[in-house]
Design an enzyme around this catalytic site. Structure first.
Site, PDB file in Angstrom:
ATOM      1  N   CYS A 191       0.822  -1.221   0.000  1.00  0.00           N
ATOM      2  CA  CYS A 191       0.000   0.000   0.000  1.00  0.00           C
ATOM      3  C   CYS A 191       0.851   1.265   0.000  1.00  0.00           C
ATOM      4  O   CYS A 191       1.887   1.344   0.665  1.00  0.00           O
ATOM      5  CB  CYS A 191      -0.969  -0.032   1.167  1.00  0.00           C
ATOM      6  N   SER A 467      -1.796   0.404  12.598  1.00  0.00           N
ATOM      7  CA  SER A 467      -1.323   0.321  11.222  1.00  0.00           C
ATOM      8  C   SER A 467      -0.459   1.534  10.927  1.00  0.00           C
ATOM      9  O   SER A 467      -0.627   2.603  11.523  1.00  0.00           O
ATOM     10  CB  SER A 467      -2.522   0.297  10.277  1.00  0.00           C
TER      11      SER A 467
END
Length: 553
Positions: A191, A467
Site C-alpha cells: 500500500c 497500522s
C-alpha cells in the site's frame, strides 16, 4: 559450502539421488545452492506479482553460476485481516515465517538466501530469519503500490478506511465512498503510503540487507525487475566472500535504521520489528535508545498518512539514498556501515530538486525531532509508542476522560454510533500480544475518528498496535499490557488521563491508594482461545521487547 552436507561424498549418494528426483543434475549440484524464498500468493495484493520478481532473481542467480531453489512462505494482508478475527493472526505470522525459513535452510543445507517479501510481516519475518541463520542473504521486496486518484487528489487505502467514518458521520455519500473504493488501490504492490510494509522495506535498505531502491521503486516499474536480477547476482558474491547478515546487522546499522526511521516518519510497527530483528542478530536495541535517537533526528518527510506524498514521489526525489545523504550533512549516520554491495556512504545521492518538498532540507525540517516518540508514565512503565509526526499540534498535550473498551469491536461500535466526543481518551485494552492475542492493529477505529473529523479532538490509547496508515493521537504498545496486569487494566470510565507527547509522558490521574483498591477487586481477563492462538498466547513476550516468542527473547 554448506550444501556439501547433502551433495558431496560417497555417503551422500542417497541425498544426490533425491536431488536428482527433483530434476537437478550433477553440474547444478556442484554449484552454490541458493534458496529463493518467495512469499507469493493470490490473496495479498502486495504479493500478486512476486512470481515475476522470483523469476528475475533466479535468472540473476543463474547468470553468476548458482543454482536457485525456490520455496514458499505464508503472507497475511493486514488490510484484509483488519477489524475481524483475521488480525489475531497477523503478528504471529512474522515468527512463523522466520521459523519456517529456518526449518527449510537447516534441513537442506543451503549456501545462501534471496528473500522476497513485500507486505507487513513478511519483511521483518524474513529479516529475522536472515539474522538467525546467519548465512549469506539478501532481500528484494516486491515494491510499493502506486497511489490512486479521486477528484484530482492522490488517495490510498487509508482514504477508504476514513471514508467509512465520513459516511457514518453524514459527511460523505455512499456513492462517493464506492468511487474511492474502486480507485484507492490501482494495482499490485504494498500500500502506497509510509505504512508498515514500505517502512520495513526502507529499513531493509538502510540496514544494508537490500540494494538501493528496495524500499521505493514501484512494484510495476521494470526497474523493480532489474533490481531483482541484481539481487540474484549479488547473492553469489556474498556467498563467495562469506559476507553474512551479522556482518551487516551491527549496532551501528540498527542505529542508522532508527535514524532513517525518524527522518522518514515510519510506522510505529518498525519499533516492534526492529527490536525483534536486533534480538535475532545479537544486538540490543531498546525503547530508550530509540527515543534518544528520535530526540536528535529531524523529521524530513511527511508521507501519507502524515502528509500528502506517497512512496512513488519519494522514489522520484531520490529515494532512501537521498534521505541518507541529507542526514549525513549533520553527521547523523555511521557512514562506514557494511551493506550487501559495499559501504553505506557509497549510496548517498543528492535529492531531485524538482521534488524537494518530499525530502526537507535538514536545516529546515518538518520537525526538529523524529517521527516517532516513546512515552513513559504510570500507564506505561515499560513504554509505549506514538507516531508524533501524524499528530495534530493541538493533541500533543492533552488531558481528558477515559472511555474504556475491552476490545476493538466494542470501541468501533461506540465510535461509529457517535458516542465519542471532543476531548475523550478512547482506551482499548486486552488487545496486546498476549491479551488479543496477537496485538491487533487499530486502523478501523482511528480511521473512523479521522473520517468523522475527530482526529484532532480525540486521543486513543491501546496495548494493541496501529497500522502505519493511522494518523492522529494514536498511542499504542502500552506495556505492560492489560493481560499482564498493566495499569491499563484498571482504568475506569471517566478517569482522567494526562498525555504529553512533547515531554514523553502518559499518566492515569488516579492516586495509588485507589489503584491498589482496584487491583483487589478488578479481575484480569484472559481470552479462551485454541489452536495456534493458544500457543501464541502462552509463549509471546512483551511488546517493548519486540513481542518475540519464548526461546527468542
Amino acid at each position: 559450502m554448506r550444501s556439501d552436507n547433502s551433495t558431496k561424498g560417497l555417503s551422500k549418494a542417497p541425498h544426490r539421488s533425491l536431488w536428482k528426483a527433483s530434476g537437478l543434475i550433477d553440474e547444478e549440484l556442484s554449484k552454490p545452492l541458493i534458496g529463493v524464498v518467495n512469499s507469493f500468493n493470490e490473496i495479498v495484493p502486495g504479493h500478486i506479482e512476486l512470481k515475476t520478481i522470483c523469476e528475475a532473481v533466479k535468472r540473476g542467480v543463474l547468470m553468476e553460476g548458482g543454482t536457485p531453489l525456490e520455496f514458499p512462505v505464508i503472507a497475511v494482508c493486514d488490510g484484509i485481516a483488519m477489524n475481524h478475527e483475521g488480525m489475531h493472526y497477523s503478528l504471529m505470522s512474522r515468527d512463523i515465517i522466520a521459523d519456517s525459513i529456518e526449518v527449510m535452510v537447516r534441513a537442506h543445507g543451503l549456501d545462501g538466501l534471496v528473500l522476497i517479501p513485500n507486505c507487513d510481516k513478511t519483511v521483518p519475518g524474513m529479516m529475522m530469519a536472515a539474522a538467525r541463520l546467519n548465512i549469506p542473504s539478501i532481500i528484494i521486496s516486491g515494491g510499493p503500490m502506486l497511489a490512486g486518484e479521486h477528484n484530482g487528489k492522490a488517495i490510498d487505502l487509508t482514504t477508504v478506511f476514513e471514508g467509512v467514518g465520513a459516511v457514518s458521520a453524514g459527511k460523505m455519500a455512499e456513492n462517493e465512498l464506492k468511487n474511492i473504493e474502486e480507485n484507492a488501490c490501482p494495482g499490485c504492490g504494498s500500500c502506497a503510503g509510509m505504512f508498515t510494509a514500505n517502512s520495513m522495506n526502507c529499513m531493509a535498505e538502510v540496514l544494508g540487507l537490500a540494494l538501493p531502491g528496495n524500499g521505493t521503486i514501484p512494484a510495476v516499474f521494470s526497474s523493480r525487475k532489474h533490481l531483482a536480477k541484481q539481487a540474484g547476482r549479488r547473492i553469489l558474491r556474498l556467498v563467495k566472500e562469506n559476507i553474512k547478515p551479522r556482518d551487516i546487522l551491527t549496532k551501528e546499522a540498527f542505529e542508522n535504521a532508527i535514524t532513517a526511521d525518524m527522518a522518514l516518519g515510519c510506522s510505529t510497527n518498525t519499533i516492534l520489528h526492529l527490536t525483534a530483528v536486533a534480538k535475532e542478530a545479537g544486538q540490543e536495541i531498546n525503547l530508550k535508545k530509540i527515543d534518544e535517537i528520535s530526540q536528535k533526528t529531524p523529521n524530513l518527510c511527511r508521507l501519507s498518512p502524515a502528509g500528502p506524498y506517497h512512496i512513488e514521489v519519494l522514489n522520484k526525489a531520490g529515494g532512501i539514498s537521498a534521505v541518507l545523504n541529507e542526514l549525513n550533512k549533520q553527521n547523523l549516520l555511521y557512514k562506514d556501515a557494511v551493506t550487501v554491495d559495499g559501504y553505506l556512504f557509497e549510496r548517498f545521492r543528492e535529492k531531485n530538486m524538482g521534488f524537494s518538498k518530499v525530502i526537507a532540507d535538514i536545516d529546515n525540517p518538518y520537525s526538529k525531532f523524529g517521527g516517532i516518540k516513546i512515552l513513559y508514565g504510570n500507564l506505561a512503565k515499560k513504554g509505549c509508542v506514538v507516531k508524533q509526526s501524524a499528530v495534530a499540534d493541538e493533541r500533543l498535550i492533552t488531558k481528558g476522560p477515559a472511555r474504556v473498551f475491552n476490545s476493538e469491536e466494542e470501541a468501533c461500535k461506540s465510535i461509529l454510533s457517535g458516542n465519542i466526543v471532543k476531548n475523550d481518551v478512547v482506551v482499548i485494552r486486552y488487545e496486546g500480544p498476549k491479551g488479543g492475542p496477537g496485538m491487533r492493529e487499530m486502523l478501523t477505529p482511528t480511521s473512523a475518528l479521522a473520517g468523522m473529523g475527530l482526529d484532532k479532538d480525540v486521543s486513543l490509547i491501546t496495548d494493541g498496535r496501529f497500522s502505519g496508515g493511522t494518523r492522529g493521537a494514536a498511542i499504542g504498545h502500552i506495556s505492560p499490557e492489560a493481560a499482564d496486569g498493566g495499569l491499563i487494566a484498571y482504568i475506569c470510565e471517566g478517569d482522567q488521563i494526562e498525555i504529553d507527547i512533547k515531554m514523553g509522558k502518559i499518566n492515569l490521574c488516579v492516586d495509588d491508594f485507589e489503584i491498589e483498591k482496584r487491583k483487589k477487586s478488578i479481575k484480569i481477563l484472559l481470552k479462551e482461545v485454541s489452536g495456534v492462538l493458544a500457543k501464541y498466547q502462552e509463549s509471546v513476550g512483551d511488546a517493548s521487547e519486540g513481542a518475540l516468542w519464548k526461546g527468542r527473547r
